[in-house]
Scaffold this motif. Structure first.
Motif, PDB file in Angstrom:
ATOM      1  N   PHE A 183      15.578  -2.865  10.673  1.00 25.33           N
ATOM      2  CA  PHE A 183      14.552  -2.799   9.631  1.00 25.33           C
ATOM      3  C   PHE A 183      15.108  -2.304   8.299  1.00 25.33           C
ATOM      4  O   PHE A 183      14.559  -2.587   7.250  1.00 25.33           O
ATOM      5  CB  PHE A 183      13.394  -1.899  10.088  1.00 25.33           C
ATOM      6  N   ASN A 184      16.215  -1.534   8.403  1.00 20.60           N
ATOM      7  CA  ASN A 184      16.806  -0.985   7.181  1.00 20.60           C
ATOM      8  C   ASN A 184      17.871  -1.914   6.598  1.00 20.60           C
ATOM      9  O   ASN A 184      18.669  -1.501   5.768  1.00 20.60           O
ATOM     10  CB  ASN A 184      17.414   0.399   7.462  1.00 20.60           C
ATOM     11  N   HIS A 185      17.861  -3.164   7.044  1.00 21.47           N
ATOM     12  CA  HIS A 185      18.833  -4.149   6.547  1.00 21.47           C
ATOM     13  C   HIS A 185      18.716  -4.249   5.025  1.00 21.47           C
ATOM     14  O   HIS A 185      17.620  -4.364   4.482  1.00 21.47           O
ATOM     15  CB  HIS A 185      18.546  -5.511   7.195  1.00 21.47           C
ATOM     16  N   GLU A 186      19.860  -4.184   4.343  1.00 20.69           N
ATOM     17  CA  GLU A 186      19.820  -4.185   2.871  1.00 20.69           C
ATOM     18  C   GLU A 186      19.192  -5.465   2.311  1.00 20.69           C
ATOM     19  O   GLU A 186      18.633  -5.463   1.208  1.00 20.69           O
ATOM     20  CB  GLU A 186      21.216  -3.985   2.282  1.00 20.69           C
ATOM     21  N   GLU A 187      19.237  -6.559   3.079  1.00 19.57           N
ATOM     22  CA  GLU A 187      18.640  -7.813   2.605  1.00 19.57           C
ATOM     23  C   GLU A 187      17.112  -7.716   2.537  1.00 19.57           C
ATOM     24  O   GLU A 187      16.494  -8.301   1.671  1.00 19.57           O
ATOM     25  CB  GLU A 187      19.056  -8.982   3.509  1.00 19.57           C
ATOM     26  N   ILE A 188      16.500  -6.965   3.477  1.00 23.73           N
ATOM     27  CA  ILE A 188      15.042  -6.783   3.443  1.00 23.73           C
ATOM     28  C   ILE A 188      14.660  -6.024   2.172  1.00 23.73           C
ATOM     29  O   ILE A 188      13.722  -6.407   1.458  1.00 23.73           O
ATOM     30  CB  ILE A 188      14.532  -6.039   4.704  1.00 23.73           C
ATOM     31  N   ILE A 189      15.401  -4.953   1.881  1.00 24.54           N
ATOM     32  CA  ILE A 189      15.117  -4.176   0.671  1.00 24.54           C
ATOM     33  C   ILE A 189      15.338  -5.035  -0.574  1.00 24.54           C
ATOM     34  O   ILE A 189      14.521  -5.013  -1.505  1.00 24.54           O
ATOM     35  CB  ILE A 189      15.998  -2.901   0.625  1.00 24.54           C
ATOM     36  N   ARG A 190      16.399  -5.804  -0.578  1.00 26.89           N
ATOM     37  CA  ARG A 190      16.690  -6.674  -1.736  1.00 26.89           C
ATOM     38  C   ARG A 190      15.555  -7.673  -1.960  1.00 26.89           C
ATOM     39  O   ARG A 190      15.069  -7.831  -3.091  1.00 26.89           O
ATOM     40  CB  ARG A 190      18.008  -7.433  -1.518  1.00 26.89           C
ATOM     41  N   ILE A 191      15.115  -8.324  -0.899  1.00 27.71           N
ATOM     42  CA  ILE A 191      14.072  -9.356  -1.027  1.00 27.71           C
ATOM     43  C   ILE A 191      12.759  -8.735  -1.528  1.00 27.71           C
ATOM     44  O   ILE A 191      12.146  -9.227  -2.473  1.00 27.71           O
ATOM     45  CB  ILE A 191      13.871 -10.087   0.325  1.00 27.71           C
ATOM     46  N   LEU A 192      12.351  -7.624  -0.896  1.00 27.08           N
ATOM     47  CA  LEU A 192      11.064  -7.005  -1.264  1.00 27.08           C
ATOM     48  C   LEU A 192      11.071  -6.405  -2.666  1.00 27.08           C
ATOM     49  O   LEU A 192      10.031  -6.336  -3.312  1.00 27.08           O
ATOM     50  CB  LEU A 192      10.698  -5.905  -0.254  1.00 27.08           C
ATOM     51  N   SER A 193      12.233  -5.983  -3.147  1.00 28.54           N
ATOM     52  CA  SER A 193      12.264  -5.293  -4.436  1.00 28.54           C
ATOM     53  C   SER A 193      12.663  -6.174  -5.622  1.00 28.54           C
ATOM     54  O   SER A 193      12.566  -5.746  -6.761  1.00 28.54           O
ATOM     55  CB  SER A 193      13.212  -4.085  -4.366  1.00 28.54           C
ATOM     56  N   THR A 194      13.077  -7.417  -5.354  1.00 36.79           N
ATOM     57  CA  THR A 194      13.508  -8.255  -6.484  1.00 36.79           C
ATOM     58  C   THR A 194      12.702  -9.536  -6.657  1.00 36.79           C
ATOM     59  O   THR A 194      12.580 -10.041  -7.771  1.00 36.79           O
ATOM     60  CB  THR A 194      15.009  -8.648  -6.354  1.00 36.79           C
ATOM     61  N   ARG A 195      12.179 -10.088  -5.591  1.00 40.45           N
ATOM     62  CA  ARG A 195      11.487 -11.376  -5.699  1.00 40.45           C
ATOM     63  C   ARG A 195      10.105 -11.235  -6.337  1.00 40.45           C
ATOM     64  O   ARG A 195       9.440 -10.215  -6.185  1.00 40.45           O
ATOM     65  CB  ARG A 195      11.336 -12.030  -4.317  1.00 40.45           C
ATOM     66  N   SER A 196       9.678 -12.292  -7.011  1.00 40.34           N
ATOM     67  CA  SER A 196       8.341 -12.298  -7.603  1.00 40.34           C
ATOM     68  C   SER A 196       7.290 -12.294  -6.496  1.00 40.34           C
ATOM     69  O   SER A 196       7.572 -12.659  -5.351  1.00 40.34           O
ATOM     70  CB  SER A 196       8.159 -13.543  -8.477  1.00 40.34           C
ATOM     71  N   LYS A 197       6.075 -11.914  -6.849  1.00 36.40           N
ATOM     72  CA  LYS A 197       5.008 -11.862  -5.842  1.00 36.40           C
ATOM     73  C   LYS A 197       4.692 -13.255  -5.299  1.00 36.40           C
ATOM     74  O   LYS A 197       4.436 -13.414  -4.104  1.00 36.40           O
ATOM     75  CB  LYS A 197       3.750 -11.210  -6.431  1.00 36.40           C
ATOM     76  N   THR A 198       4.723 -14.262  -6.175  1.00 35.04           N
ATOM     77  CA  THR A 198       4.429 -15.629  -5.693  1.00 35.04           C
ATOM     78  C   THR A 198       5.530 -16.112  -4.752  1.00 35.04           C
ATOM     79  O   THR A 198       5.250 -16.776  -3.751  1.00 35.04           O
ATOM     80  CB  THR A 198       4.273 -16.614  -6.875  1.00 35.04           C
ATOM     81  N   GLN A 199       6.781 -15.768  -5.060  1.00 38.04           N
ATOM     82  CA  GLN A 199       7.893 -16.146  -4.184  1.00 38.04           C
ATOM     83  C   GLN A 199       7.767 -15.438  -2.829  1.00 38.04           C
ATOM     84  O   GLN A 199       7.976 -16.044  -1.779  1.00 38.04           O
ATOM     85  CB  GLN A 199       9.238 -15.797  -4.840  1.00 38.04           C
ATOM     86  N   LEU A 200       7.402 -14.171  -2.871  1.00 34.65           N
ATOM     87  CA  LEU A 200       7.242 -13.424  -1.621  1.00 34.65           C
ATOM     88  C   LEU A 200       6.097 -13.981  -0.782  1.00 34.65           C
ATOM     89  O   LEU A 200       6.201 -14.049   0.442  1.00 34.65           O
ATOM     90  CB  LEU A 200       7.002 -11.939  -1.927  1.00 34.65           C
ATOM     91  N   MET A 201       5.012 -14.400  -1.443  1.00 34.22           N
ATOM     92  CA  MET A 201       3.890 -15.034  -0.707  1.00 34.22           C
ATOM     93  C   MET A 201       4.399 -16.239   0.079  1.00 34.22           C
ATOM     94  O   MET A 201       4.043 -16.439   1.243  1.00 34.22           O
ATOM     95  CB  MET A 201       2.807 -15.517  -1.678  1.00 34.22           C
ATOM     96  N   ALA A 202       5.226 -17.041  -0.581  1.00 34.31           N
ATOM     97  CA  ALA A 202       5.774 -18.240   0.072  1.00 34.31           C
ATOM     98  C   ALA A 202       6.638 -17.837   1.270  1.00 34.31           C
ATOM     99  O   ALA A 202       6.575 -18.462   2.335  1.00 34.31           O
ATOM    100  CB  ALA A 202       6.583 -19.053  -0.938  1.00 34.31           C
ATOM    101  N   THR A 203       7.424 -16.784   1.102  1.00 32.14           N
ATOM    102  CA  THR A 203       8.287 -16.296   2.198  1.00 32.14           C
ATOM    103  C   THR A 203       7.439 -15.754   3.344  1.00 32.14           C
ATOM    104  O   THR A 203       7.694 -16.069   4.518  1.00 32.14           O
ATOM    105  CB  THR A 203       9.244 -15.198   1.669  1.00 32.14           C
ATOM    106  N   PHE A 204       6.419 -14.961   3.018  1.00 37.68           N
ATOM    107  CA  PHE A 204       5.541 -14.398   4.057  1.00 37.68           C
ATOM    108  C   PHE A 204       4.820 -15.518   4.812  1.00 37.68           C
ATOM    109  O   PHE A 204       4.680 -15.463   6.039  1.00 37.68           O
ATOM    110  CB  PHE A 204       4.497 -13.455   3.444  1.00 37.68           C
ATOM    111  N   ASN A 205       4.332 -16.530   4.073  1.00 35.86           N
ATOM    112  CA  ASN A 205       3.622 -17.650   4.708  1.00 35.86           C
ATOM    113  C   ASN A 205       4.546 -18.443   5.627  1.00 35.86           C
ATOM    114  O   ASN A 205       4.150 -18.864   6.718  1.00 35.86           O
ATOM    115  CB  ASN A 205       3.017 -18.573   3.645  1.00 35.86           C
ATOM    116  N   LYS A 206       5.781 -18.666   5.169  1.00 34.54           N
ATOM    117  CA  LYS A 206       6.778 -19.395   5.976  1.00 34.54           C
ATOM    118  C   LYS A 206       7.070 -18.630   7.252  1.00 34.54           C
ATOM    119  O   LYS A 206       7.150 -19.213   8.337  1.00 34.54           O
ATOM    120  CB  LYS A 206       8.046 -19.606   5.139  1.00 34.54           C
TER     121      LYS A 206
END
Length: 314
Positions: A183-206
């Motif tokens: 859960f502490n993978h640096e990629e998770i932190i990178r994705i959640l803290s840098t991507r736009s909200k619309t991009q994250l919505m697309a990732t969450f939906n996928k």
């Protein structure tokens, strides 16, 4: 939509005079304070503070602090501040608790627009002569520090462009990390803290389409630690803040003796934004109007003030 009912035309000088009369002499006229400040938006409140200082060479906020007490005083104090300054105060209080209240920090980092978050960081620095991230880093450690500092220093793209290929690949990265309990993978932190909200919505939906479960549910197992809970909070705030705030209110009211800090925070910070929508979500979830739940759980001037901000008229 907001619940705040404020008049389009008002006189800052008249309001300042009425507030002065409400605190002058013996006793305080709390009803007058509620009827004025509970019906003024942020710009109007700022004008009233300036008019009061000009007329009486006195800081209205400090005068009200000395006249009021308890939960009512805290609610009025937080309401009368400029929104960015209020969030700076809320952040500082959360950081300085013996166990840092990371939910408050995640809330403002993930719900605010990039410009709003930047305004909070500026207000924090102006008020406390430290940066928000500096104080946050000093009061947290390890993975929690990495996540929270990354979130408060984010300046996300705020538009609607989506990269579907990126959503696919990052949904897979998150799935692999959750599957391996990393859960502490640096990629998770990178994705959640840098991507736009619309991009994250697309990732969450996928992720949900591929795995048949939402990321937020996948993160919480029976042994979920504080870091997993923090990730879960961040995802809920990014994905559906109205549902998130409804749950904060429900938990605050449900608690034995209620959590006034959380109750005040949500009502005061959302009254000029989306509290009407949050009220609708609350009613659908609990089959009880939010005003009724708040009225049952609070009392006195504090109750009257919260109900005014909720849009309930006498």
């Amino acid at each position: 939509m907001a619940t705040l009912v404020s008049p389009p035309n008002f006189s800052a000088n008249e309001d300042a005079e009425a507030l002065r009369n409400s605190v002058k002499g013996w006793g305080t006229n709390e009803k007058a304070i509620i009827s004025i400040l509970g019906h003024r938006n942020a710009c109007q409140r700022k004008e009233i503070r300036a008019a009061y200082e000009q007329l009486y060479q006195e800081d209205l906020i400090k005068r009200l602090e000395s006249e009021l007490s308890g939960d009512f005083e805290r609610a009025v104090y937080r309401w009368i501040l400029d929104p960015a300054d209020r969030d700076a105060v809320l952040a500082n209080v959360a950081i300085k608790k013996s166990n840092t209240d990371y939910n408050v920090i995640i809330e403002m980092s993930c719900v605010h627009s990039p410009e709003e978050l930047l305004a909070v960081r500026r207000a924090y620095q102006l008020r406390y002569k430290h940066s928000l991230e500096e104080d946050l880093a000093a009061h947290t450690t390890g993975d929690m520090r990495k996540l929270l500092v990354a979130l408060v220093t984010a300046y996300r793209y705020d538009g609607n462009q989506i990269n579907a290929k990126l959503a696919n690949s990052e949904a897979a990265i998150v799935h692999d990390a959750i599957k391996d309990k990393a859960f502490n993978h640096e990629e998770i932190i990178r994705i959640l803290s840098t991507r736009s909200k619309t991009q994250l919505m697309a990732t969450f939906n996928k992720y949900r389409d591929d795995q048949g479960i939402s990321i937020s549910k996948a993160l919480l197992d029976e042994e979920a630690n504080d870091f997993q809970k923090a990730l879960h909070t961040a995802i809920r705030c990014l994905n559906d803040p109205k549902k998130y705030f409804e749950k904060v209110l429900r938990n605050a009211i449900k608690r034995l003796g209620s959590d006034e800090d959380a109750l005040t925070r949500v009502i005061v910070t959302r009254a000029e934004r989306d509290l009407r929508d949050i009220k609708e979500v609350y009613y659908k979830k609990n089959s009880v109007p939010l005003e009724q739940a708040v009225a049952k759980d609070t009392s006195g001037d504090y109750k009257a003030f919260l109900l005014t901000l909720l849009g309930k008229e006498d």
